[in-house]
Design an enzyme around this catalytic site. Structure first.
Site, PDB file in Angstrom:
ATOM      1  N   SER A  25       5.628  -5.927  -3.402  1.00 21.20           N
ATOM      2  CA  SER A  25       6.844  -5.466  -2.726  1.00 21.20           C
ATOM      3  C   SER A  25       7.147  -6.344  -1.519  1.00 21.20           C
ATOM      4  O   SER A  25       8.297  -6.726  -1.284  1.00 21.20           O
ATOM      5  CB  SER A  25       6.666  -4.021  -2.250  1.00 21.20           C
ATOM      6  OG  SER A  25       6.564  -3.162  -3.345  1.00 21.20           O
ATOM      7  N   ARG A  29      10.355  -8.936  -0.923  1.00 19.77           N
ATOM      8  CA  ARG A  29      11.208  -8.722   0.257  1.00 19.77           C
ATOM      9  C   ARG A  29      11.180  -9.932   1.188  1.00 19.77           C
ATOM     10  O   ARG A  29      12.197 -10.318   1.760  1.00 19.77           O
ATOM     11  CB  ARG A  29      10.771  -7.459   0.999  1.00 19.77           C
ATOM     12  CG  ARG A  29      11.242  -6.187   0.278  1.00 19.77           C
ATOM     13  CD  ARG A  29      10.430  -4.999   0.719  1.00 19.77           C
ATOM     14  NE  ARG A  29      10.924  -3.746   0.171  1.00 19.77           N
ATOM     15  CZ  ARG A  29      10.700  -3.313  -1.076  1.00 19.77           C
ATOM     16  NH1 ARG A  29      10.019  -4.067  -1.928  1.00 19.77           N
ATOM     17  NH2 ARG A  29      11.177  -2.148  -1.482  1.00 19.77           N
ATOM     18  N   ARG A 125      16.007  -0.308 -18.473  1.00 18.27           N
ATOM     19  CA  ARG A 125      15.874   0.499 -17.252  1.00 18.27           C
ATOM     20  C   ARG A 125      17.224   0.820 -16.608  1.00 18.27           C
ATOM     21  O   ARG A 125      18.192   0.066 -16.750  1.00 18.27           O
ATOM     22  CB  ARG A 125      14.918  -0.214 -16.280  1.00 18.27           C
ATOM     23  CG  ARG A 125      13.527  -0.275 -16.897  1.00 18.27           C
ATOM     24  CD  ARG A 125      12.549  -0.990 -16.043  1.00 18.27           C
ATOM     25  NE  ARG A 125      12.225  -0.243 -14.843  1.00 18.27           N
ATOM     26  CZ  ARG A 125      11.442  -0.713 -13.893  1.00 18.27           C
ATOM     27  NH1 ARG A 125      10.903  -1.926 -14.001  1.00 18.27           N
ATOM     28  NH2 ARG A 125      11.181   0.018 -12.833  1.00 18.27           N
ATOM     29  N   ASP A 323       3.135   4.028  -8.577  1.00 17.45           N
ATOM     30  CA  ASP A 323       2.662   3.065  -9.581  1.00 17.45           C
ATOM     31  C   ASP A 323       1.206   3.320 -10.001  1.00 17.45           C
ATOM     32  O   ASP A 323       0.654   2.567 -10.797  1.00 17.45           O
ATOM     33  CB  ASP A 323       2.790   1.639  -9.043  1.00 17.45           C
ATOM     34  CG  ASP A 323       4.250   1.222  -8.934  1.00 17.45           C
ATOM     35  OD1 ASP A 323       5.090   1.774  -9.662  1.00 17.45           O
ATOM     36  OD2 ASP A 323       4.554   0.341  -8.104  1.00 17.45           O
TER      37      ASP A 323
END
Ligand code: S3P
Length: 444
Positions: A25, A29, A125, A323
């Site tokens: 993540s 980012r 998705r 997750d």
């Protein structure tokens, strides 16, 4: 390319201290915000997994110069309106939901339609969740089916919005935050269910005007856009989601100990530690530090042979372990008693339908489980479970986390496992197999 791996032996006791790959993540980012910064940014320990490489390739297609060296990655940002939009531009996010969703904001300043696409799993998705806020900001969509490929262009009249995010999705939240930054120097107001907080923390560190008020159920965020910022350096800590496979491997192995150094332990990510400790594990955080607003620590874990069942309260914030639930189900399978987990509908919207995979995997190893409505699972644990049959893991849409959960299962419970498409692991944790081999696990 290795299309199938076989595991026929349990892992022997180990006692090691290791480092693991950087947080996914934070890596994604870092890359996106560095591309919007003015001048050069540098990341150390950037994760070089397929999801992050897809993000970097998309940014290169938007005209951003990126240099990847052995120890660091440099990104030459061109400011908030600095992307270059070629005709017929396609951004391919591969398997990465985070890349596809967060990078859709790149279209906000584009005068031409950009096509955003991904692999077969990503094409299944839901994208409606980001189309809604992007349209409110002023983006335009064509041929919109709510899934990839998306065709998006921006507008020269982007406006701040008021938006409620009710899924507890950090990806949707981040889309709103980045869009607000790009859109206007007026204030965007976001009410959101709590989810991982990396984007807000990076905004704060970069002095982008943002205020956050937390209440029990919702976070209220205000952000003023169009604030430019300079390039920055970032040392990316290890990924707790990746560490979790090794935590559970250690817990379920015999007489083993593991220290995993310098992991991001932002409280919005540590649900797995809270849950496993409630089940009797004694996972410890040592050497705690704060780095640019993020919590980091070394994680210490040792084997346990008396896990207790858990009734995870309905109000537990599942996004803190979103997750990791398939690993948690595996622990519940070995716990004494019956465990229950609820409010997990979001698991069905991941790289594969992970709640369905939970049931499927438990059935395969002879563990009784039952649905709680369409969003929960009840698991009857068997503390002395041992496996001795042949097991095949296939057709899981190459979901990296299902592949790694299966490897942990095979190395701790025995049996003869054949796991197809192990290369899927490179999506998030390219050094996983090497680490397992260094700990003594036999993967053929
Ligand atoms: C991520 C957020 C989570 C998580 C994903 C990475 C992120 O998804 O499942 O692997 O980096 O923002 P949601 O925010 O959609 O729940």
């Amino acid at each position: 390319m290795n299309k199938v791996i076989c595991i026929n032996d349990k892992i022997k006791p180990f006692n090691e201290t290791i480092n693991i790959d950087g947080d996914k993540s934070l890596s994604i980012r870092f890359a996106i915000l560095a591309s919007l910064a003015e001048g050069k940014s540098r990341a150390f320990n950037l994760l070089k997994s397929e999801d992050v490489l897809s993000t970097l390739n998309c940014l290169k297609k938007l005209g951003i110069k990126i240099i990847i060296k052995k120890n660091y990655c440099e990104i030459f940002g061109k400011g908030l309106n600095g992307y270059f939009y070629k005709n017929d531009l396609t951004l391919n996010a591969g398997n990465s939901g985070t890349a596809a969703r967060l990078l859709s904001t790149a279209a906000l300043n584009s005068p031409k339609f950009i096509r955003i696409t991904g692999d077969n799993s990503l094409k299944k998705r839901d994208m409606k969740r980001i189309i809604k806020p992007l349209e409110k900001f002023g983006a335009q969509f064509k041929k919109n089916k709510g899934t990839l490929p998306l065709f998006i262009k921006g507008s020269d009249r982007l406006k701040p919005i008021k938006f409620s995010e009710n899924l507890g999705s950090a990806q949707v939240k981040s889309v709103v935050l980045i869009s607000a930054l790009l859109s206007s120097n007026k204030i965007t107001i976001l009410k959101c269910k709590p989810s991982r907080t990396h984007t807000e923390l990076l905004f704060k560190y970069l002095k982008i005007p943002i205020t956050i008020k937390k209440t029990n159920k919702f976070d209220y965020i205000k952000i003023r856009g169009k604030k430019s910022f300079k390039g920055f350096n970032y040392k990316i800590p290890g990924d707790i989601s990746s560490a979790s496979f090794l935590i559970v491997l250690t817990l379920l192995s015999k007489n083993s100990k593991l220290t995993i150094k310098n992991i991001n332990v932002n409280p919005s990510r540590t649900g797995i530690i809270t849950i496993l400790n409630k089940m009797g594990a004694a996972i410890k955080l040592k050497n705690k530090k704060i780095y640019k607003g993020e919590n980091t620590a070394d994680i210490f874990v040792k084997s346990i042979n008396n896990l207790k069942a858990i009734n995870l309260p309905k109000n537990f914030n599942n996004s803190t372990a979103i997750d990791e639930f398939n690993l948690i189900f595996l622990c519940a399978a070995l716990a004494k008693g019956v465990s229950t987990f609820q409010g997990l509908l979001e698991l069905q919207s991941k790289e594969s339908k992970r709640l369905d995979w939970g049931f499927r995997m438990l059935k395969m190893i002879g563990i009784k489980s039952e649905k709680i409505s369409n969003h929960g699972i009840k698991i009857w644990g068997k503390p002395n479970l041992k496996l001795n049959k042949n097991y095949i893991i296939k057709d899981y849409l190459k979901d990296h986390r299902i592949a790694m959960t299966s490897i942990v299962l095979a190395l701790t419970l025995g049996g003869n496992f054949k796991i197809y498409n192990p290369d899927s692991i490179k999506t998030s944790f390219p050094s996983f197999k090497k680490i397992i081999k260094n700990l003594g696990g036999k993967i053929n």
